[in-house]
Design a protein around this motif. Structure first.
Motif, PDB file in Angstrom:
ATOM      1  N   LEU A  88       0.826  -1.189   0.073  1.00  0.00           N
ATOM      2  CA  LEU A  88      -0.134   0.137  -0.155  1.00  0.00           C
ATOM      3  C   LEU A  88       1.012   1.464   0.095  1.00  0.00           C
ATOM      4  CD1 LEU A  88      -2.959  -0.821   2.421  1.00  0.00           C
ATOM      5  CD2 LEU A  88      -2.936  -0.946  -0.007  1.00  0.00           C
TER       6      LEU A  88
ATOM      7  N   LEU B 256      -7.376   1.453  -0.880  1.00  0.00           N
ATOM      8  CA  LEU B 256      -7.722   0.037  -0.364  1.00  0.00           C
ATOM      9  C   LEU B 256      -9.287  -0.071   0.039  1.00  0.00           C
ATOM     10  CD1 LEU B 256      -6.968  -2.942   0.116  1.00  0.00           C
ATOM     11  CD2 LEU B 256      -6.682  -2.068   2.658  1.00  0.00           C
TER      12      LEU B 256
ATOM     13  N   SER C 209      -7.145   0.846   5.412  1.00  0.00           N
ATOM     14  CA  SER C 209      -5.625   0.449   5.776  1.00  0.00           C
ATOM     15  C   SER C 209      -5.174   0.860   6.803  1.00  0.00           C
ATOM     16  CB  SER C 209      -4.951   0.970   4.723  1.00  0.00           C
ATOM     17  OG  SER C 209      -5.027   2.551   4.610  1.00  0.00           O
TER      18      SER C 209
END
Length: 97
Positions: free
Chosen positions: A32, A52, A94
């Protein structure tokens, strides 16, 4: 899982109902970060895909890779339904990782 490695299939989006990216990895946090720095993939960088919106966990890399390939074959509306099943507001979880 007793210290064993987990493998992830994630769906990232540029925004709600925006461009989608599907990928598999073993270090979700790092992946990420790379996407947010524009280094996760050329496609994601080009379209600003870094939010995400869905993640699935697998015990084996072969399972994650198979799921990634299967999801990439899905119609877009099926992917959106999958996202909205667990994440109807397209929130980025996230911060929980």
């Amino acid at each position: 899982m007793n210290g064993s490695t987990s493998y992830y299939v994630c769906i990232l989006a540029s925004r709600r109902d925006g461009t989608l990216y599907i990928g598999a990895c073993s270090d979700l946090g790092n992946r990420l970060t790379l996407h947010r720095l524009g280094r996760g993939s050329k496609f994601a960088a080009k379209y600003g895909v870094a939010r995400l919106v869905d993640v699935e966990t697998y015990a084996l890399p072969s399972e994650a890779i198979a799921r990634e390939k299967a999801l990439k074959e899905w119609h877009r509306d099926w992917k959106i339904r999958l996202i909205e099943w667990e994440n109807p507001d397209w929130r980025d979880p996230s911060h929980l990782i």
